[in-house]
Design a protein around this motif. Structure first.
Motif, PDB file in Angstrom:
ATOM      1  N   TYR A   1      99.294  59.623 -40.749  1.00 16.60           N
ATOM      2  CA  TYR A   1      99.757  59.429 -39.372  1.00 16.60           C
ATOM      3  C   TYR A   1      99.867  60.773 -38.638  1.00 16.60           C
ATOM      4  O   TYR A   1      99.514  60.877 -37.470  1.00 16.60           O
TER       5      TYR A   1
ATOM      6  N   VAL B   1      99.588  60.026 -34.690  1.00 17.57           N
ATOM      7  CA  VAL B   1     100.427  58.832 -34.488  1.00 17.57           C
ATOM      8  C   VAL B   1     101.886  59.218 -34.754  1.00 17.57           C
ATOM      9  O   VAL B   1     102.170  60.008 -35.646  1.00 17.57           O
ATOM     10  N   ASN B   2     102.794  58.639 -33.961  1.00 18.99           N
ATOM     11  CA  ASN B   2     104.206  58.986 -34.139  1.00 18.99           C
ATOM     12  C   ASN B   2     104.926  58.054 -35.098  1.00 18.99           C
ATOM     13  O   ASN B   2     105.844  57.323 -34.725  1.00 18.99           O
TER      14      ASN B   2
ATOM     15  N   ASP C   1      98.635  51.116 -32.492  1.00 15.68           N
ATOM     16  CA  ASP C   1      98.537  51.104 -31.026  1.00 15.68           C
ATOM     17  C   ASP C   1      99.512  50.122 -30.395  1.00 15.68           C
ATOM     18  O   ASP C   1      99.957  50.301 -29.265  1.00 15.68           O
ATOM     19  N   ARG C   2      99.864  49.072 -31.142  1.00 18.39           N
ATOM     20  CA  ARG C   2     100.746  48.068 -30.534  1.00 18.39           C
ATOM     21  C   ARG C   2     102.168  48.575 -30.300  1.00 18.39           C
ATOM     22  O   ARG C   2     102.943  47.950 -29.585  1.00 18.39           O
TER      23      ARG C   2
ATOM     24  N   GLN D   1     102.685  51.300 -28.681  1.00 17.83           N
ATOM     25  CA  GLN D   1     102.653  52.036 -27.406  1.00 17.83           C
ATOM     26  C   GLN D   1     103.383  51.228 -26.334  1.00 17.83           C
ATOM     27  O   GLN D   1     103.387  50.000 -26.387  1.00 17.83           O
ATOM     28  N   PRO D   2     103.938  51.930 -25.331  1.00 16.35           N
ATOM     29  CA  PRO D   2     104.576  51.186 -24.247  1.00 16.35           C
ATOM     30  C   PRO D   2     103.536  50.252 -23.609  1.00 16.35           C
ATOM     31  O   PRO D   2     102.408  50.669 -23.382  1.00 16.35           O
TER      32      PRO D   2
ATOM     33  N   ARG E   1      96.326  47.708 -26.784  1.00 14.53           N
ATOM     34  CA  ARG E   1      95.126  47.762 -25.942  1.00 14.53           C
ATOM     35  C   ARG E   1      93.949  48.094 -26.856  1.00 14.53           C
ATOM     36  O   ARG E   1      93.855  49.212 -27.362  1.00 14.53           O
TER      37      ARG E   1
ATOM     38  N   ARG F   1      91.720  51.259 -26.164  1.00 10.26           N
ATOM     39  CA  ARG F   1      92.413  52.525 -26.453  1.00 10.26           C
ATOM     40  C   ARG F   1      92.511  52.726 -27.971  1.00 10.26           C
ATOM     41  O   ARG F   1      92.299  53.824 -28.483  1.00 10.26           O
ATOM     42  N   ALA F   2      92.823  51.622 -28.679  1.00  7.53           N
ATOM     43  CA  ALA F   2      92.975  51.699 -30.135  1.00  7.53           C
ATOM     44  C   ALA F   2      91.651  52.103 -30.794  1.00  7.53           C
ATOM     45  O   ALA F   2      91.609  52.965 -31.670  1.00  7.53           O
TER      46      ALA F   2
ATOM     47  N   LYS G   1      90.762  55.734 -30.321  1.00  7.46           N
ATOM     48  CA  LYS G   1      91.532  56.623 -31.193  1.00  7.46           C
ATOM     49  C   LYS G   1      90.945  56.622 -32.609  1.00  7.46           C
ATOM     50  O   LYS G   1      90.943  57.638 -33.299  1.00  7.46           O
TER      51      LYS G   1
END
Ligand code: PHE
Length: 372
Positions: free
Chosen positions: A79, A84-85, A306-307, A309-310, A314, A317-318, A321
């Motif tokens: 991660y 990724v956070n 990705d899910r 994310q605020p 998407r 976007r996923a 990445k």
């Protein structure tokens, strides 16, 4: 101190916990359902720990625990390097993957995961499916990999395969100076959830593929495919070719067999491909480029995260990445040259530096100093 943890195999669980600085290792047992599991939480500097749930047979509780710990630590690095956070964790269920799974056992595990209060989020891994994740989700919200109609990203293993392909292209360019995989030979160990889709992608790129798997049913679709040769499992790591792609379990490169590897590149999806990280020196000596596993195989983890994310998941976007894995692989190779370290150590540094800088910004004094 953290360097020692990966250079040598741990002597015992507490030694490993201290040397690699794990936060928690939790043993779970439930007689009624037969559950025996281990949850390892390695590091939560970047965010709550996440990582898949492996369902596999182990010789002992100790073996299962060490495996969960090694895999959890790998998730921290995966991660971190992928941007990724999330922190690193993993769960291992000691059970026979060939036998039907019981809902009761999965739900018992779900309750134990829930008790950790969000410190660990689980997902799919070797031996578990999205349906299993739904059973866990009945007991806890801390499930990251879910079907789309349950709010998740859906199937992720094909995304892992796309990430491996991107990393492989970067590796081929770096080691062989070629911009395409056309005409190259790739030896794929394991044609399961990731190895299977990877073979299809490789064939589309014009590569020739050799495949091996311990399960005859996984090999069936490949037997008569043009451009594919099915070979015995015990031979696959040692065949000549351009790339060896380990896509099954870890511990593939050992001090006993490293002298017999014959490809110019190792790049595949399995976690913990090196039995211990010191083996990368042997690979370097043999002129084999090792594309670090946790960089290469991050596709599924990245896609699925990705899910969080605020605004939620998407797809475009996923996927974008996931495709960044090609660039990250090139950056890691460049860092290895710059710092004069092996590619695996360079990948660790890449991850450790991100954890250190984000940790410092959050005011968390991190053990990861990002130093050589
Ligand atoms: N098990 C896969 C991995 O190790 C994918 C996964 C990542 C699943 C994170 C859940 C959570 O990368």
């Amino acid at each position: 101190m953290e360097v020692k943890a990966v250079r040598e195999q741990p002597k015992n669980i507490m030694d490993f916990m201290q040397v690699a600085d794990f936060e928690n290792v939790v043993l779970c047992q439930d007689q009624a359902s037969g559950l025996r599991a281990v949850i390892a939480v390695h590091d939560t500097t970047l965010g709550p720990a996440a990582g898949g749930c492996r369902y596999w047979t182990y010789a002992s509780y100790e073996d299962a625990t060490i495996d969960a710990m090694r895999l959890a630590r790998g998730m921290t690095y995966k991660y971190a390097a992928a941007g990724v956070n999330l922190g690193g964790g993993k769960c291992v269920v000691m059970a026979d993957p060939a036998r039907p799974k019981s809902e009761a056992m999965l739900r018992a595990l779900g309750r134990y995961i829930d008790r950790l209060g969000g410190a660990y989020m689980t997902g799919e891994d070797v031996g578990t499916t999205l349906e299993d994740m739904v059973n866990l989700r009945l007991e806890t919200p801390y499930v990251i990999t879910l079907p789309e109609d349950w709010g998740g990203a859906g199937a992720i293993s094909e995304m892992t395969a796309i990430g491996v392909l991107e990393a492989m292209k970067s590796s081929v360019e770096h080691a062989l100076g070629k911009r395409s995989l056309q005409g190259l030979t790739v030896n794929v160990q394991g044609v399961g959830a990731v190895g299977g889709p990877l073979c299809s992608l490789l064939l589309d790129e014009g590569a020739r593929v050799r495949v091996a798997d311990i399960r005859a049913e996984s090999l069936a679709p490949w037997r008569d495919r043009p451009g594919v040769e099915v070979v015995p499992v015990e031979e696959i790591p040692y065949l000549e070719g351009d790339v060896f792609a380990p896509c099954a379990l870890g511990g593939v490169v050992t001090s006993e067999n490293v002298g017999r590897l014959r490809t110019k590149i190792i790049c595949g999806s399995a976690n913990n491909q090196l039995w211990d990280a010191s083996l990368e020196t042997n690979l370097q000596e043999r002129g084999i480029l090792y594309a670090p596993d946790f960089i290469v195989n991050a596709g599924g983890a990245v896609f699925d995260a990705d899910r969080l994310q605020p605004g939620g998941f998407r797809r475009a976007r996923a996927e974008a990445k996931v495709r960044e894995i090609g660039r990250t692989t090139r950056e890691v190779f460049a860092l290895a040259e710059q710092e004069k370290v092996g590619t695996f150590r360079a990948a660790e540094l890449f991850a450790e530096r991100r954890i250190a800088s984000v940790g410092a910004a959050k005011g968390i004094r991190s053990r990861f100093r990002g130093e050589i």
